[in-house]
Design a protein around this motif. Sequence first.
Motif, PDB file in Angstrom:
ATOM      1  N   HIS A 145       0.811  -1.222   0.000  1.00  0.00           N
ATOM      2  CA  HIS A 145       0.000   0.000   0.000  1.00  0.00           C
ATOM      3  C   HIS A 145       0.843   1.271   0.000  1.00  0.00           C
ATOM      4  CE1 HIS A 145      -3.563  -2.452   0.526  1.00  0.00           C
ATOM      5  NE2 HIS A 145      -2.891  -3.139   1.431  1.00  0.00           N
ATOM      6  N   LYS A 204      -1.116  -4.670  -6.281  1.00  0.00           N
ATOM      7  CA  LYS A 204      -0.531  -4.389  -4.962  1.00  0.00           C
ATOM      8  C   LYS A 204       0.264  -5.569  -4.439  1.00  0.00           C
ATOM      9  CE  LYS A 204      -4.566  -1.936  -3.803  1.00  0.00           C
ATOM     10  NZ  LYS A 204      -5.744  -2.011  -3.014  1.00  0.00           N
ATOM     11  N   ASP A 232      -0.921  -7.635  -2.273  1.00  0.00           N
ATOM     12  CA  ASP A 232      -1.238  -7.815  -0.856  1.00  0.00           C
ATOM     13  C   ASP A 232      -1.887  -9.159  -0.551  1.00  0.00           C
ATOM     14  OD1 ASP A 232      -3.586  -7.161  -2.132  1.00  0.00           O
ATOM     15  OD2 ASP A 232      -4.179  -5.597  -0.708  1.00  0.00           O
TER      16      ASP A 232
END
Length: 193
Positions: free
Chosen positions: A65, A129, A131
């Motif tokens: 992020h 990202k 993530d």
Amino acid sequence: MTDEDELFLQEMQGVKKLQTPERIQLRREQSAANTAARRTAAVSSETLKDGNHLRFSDVPRVGPHDVLGFKRPGIQDGVFRKLRLGKYEIEARLDLHRRTIEEARKEVYRFINDCISNDLRSVHIMPGKGDRNEGDPAVLKSYLVFWLEELEDVQAFHTAQTHHGGAGAFYVLLRKSERKKQQAREQFSKGRI
């Protein structure tokens, strides 16, 4: 002995062992320096074949992020601010989702070169990202940031605005071609003579 053993021995009477020549050990012990030199040569020969100098060794990691930006010396603050805010028209896009590091490396190199050859200046690259990869987050994003700084044609980049992918995408500003520079000179010098 059982009947089966006796039967086996009867069948095997007169059988001779195959003659095998002495084996020669061909493997040479390799030092760590020799191995490293061979790896470097292999990467160098690969680079010579495709011209792609982007490395895929370990790179500094960034967070999934993280908001990131980079600009080369000489890029005006106003130009960088306009890039950061997503004010430039996106002329081309590259989506790197679900690519391996090697595939992404080739795609980024090809994409940037294609954009430069077609006089494109403002592009959008989406590594994602990363993530969802709990063990090793933001791998591709980290590599992309590293590669963009390595490419001389990349003048600046910044994390995209939320509506363009946010932390999983980048706005990239490419070098102006000589033809575009000349057009700008002509456009801005018209009323000055």
